[in-house]
Design an enzyme around this catalytic site. Structure first.
Site, PDB file in Angstrom:
ATOM      1  NE  ARG A  92       2.282   3.036 -10.830  1.00  0.00           N
ATOM      2  CZ  ARG A  92       1.708   2.768  -9.666  1.00  0.00           C
ATOM      3  NH1 ARG A  92       0.442   2.440  -9.618  1.00  0.00           N
ATOM      4  NH2 ARG A  92       2.406   2.824  -8.550  1.00  0.00           N
TER       5      ARG A  92
ATOM      6  CD  GLU B  33       6.813   5.165   4.158  1.00  0.00           C
ATOM      7  OE1 GLU B  33       6.399   6.024   4.950  1.00  0.00           O
ATOM      8  OE2 GLU B  33       6.885   5.350   2.937  1.00  0.00           O
TER       9      GLU B  33
END
Length: 172
Positions: free
Chosen positions: A58, A95
């Site tokens: 993006r 994460e």
């Protein structure tokens, strides 16, 4: 125009507890997309830099037209295995795992300055990895620019040594 109102929020995607900011609704709205580019351009047009670097994928959507508008070159940072030439790569922690970013070794020269563009900053991990990759080639990061900032995830803190610009802010 309020471009934030054109960003669709999808709760529980991709996993429960996530509030996903979907820019596809902004992109299909010609006026909102143009306004977002206008706002991004306004924030960096007076900075001293040579290239815009976009983070796949993006970051390409916003970075390439900004480079064109500002008469700058565009350099892509890609996901692994997408570049044909000699590459430089960096690994970074997520994460729940690890990821890598790559760019051509000859994309930048020492001393050249870039603005790194992406659609969104959350925890700042991929952005910091992109900066480390650029700096490993001897180039400098003049600024980071994001359309969206998720302020409660404190990604800006990870980039505290850099100028960070964001246009639309969410606090949750």
């Amino acid at each position: 125009m309020d471009i934030k109102s054109t960003i669709r929020v999808i709760e529980g995607y991709p996993i429960e507890g996530i509030s996903f900011k979907d820019i596809t609704t902004l992109l299909k709205n010609k006026e909102a997309f143009e306004e977002s580019l206008d706002l991004l351009e306004k924030e960096i047009k007076d900075l001293d830099f040579d290239y815009i670097v976009g983070i796949e994928s993006r970051g390409f959507i916003f970075g390439a037209p900004l480079a064109d508008r500002l008469n700058k070159g565009f350099i892509p940072i890609r996901k692994p295995g997408k570049l044909p030439g000699e590459i430089e790569k960096i690994s970074y922690d997520l994460e729940y795992g690890e990821n890598e970013l790559e760019m051509h070794k000859d994309a930048l020269n020492p001393g050249e300055k870039v603005v790194i563009v992406d659609d969104l900053i959350a925890t700042g991990g991929s952005a910091k990895a992109a900066a480390n990759l650029i700096e490993s080639l001897g180039a400098e990061v003049a600024a980071f620019e994001f359309l969206i900032e998720l302020e409660d995830l404190n990604g800006r803190d990870v980039l505290n040594d850099y100028k960070v610009i964001s246009v639309v802010k969410y606090d949750h």
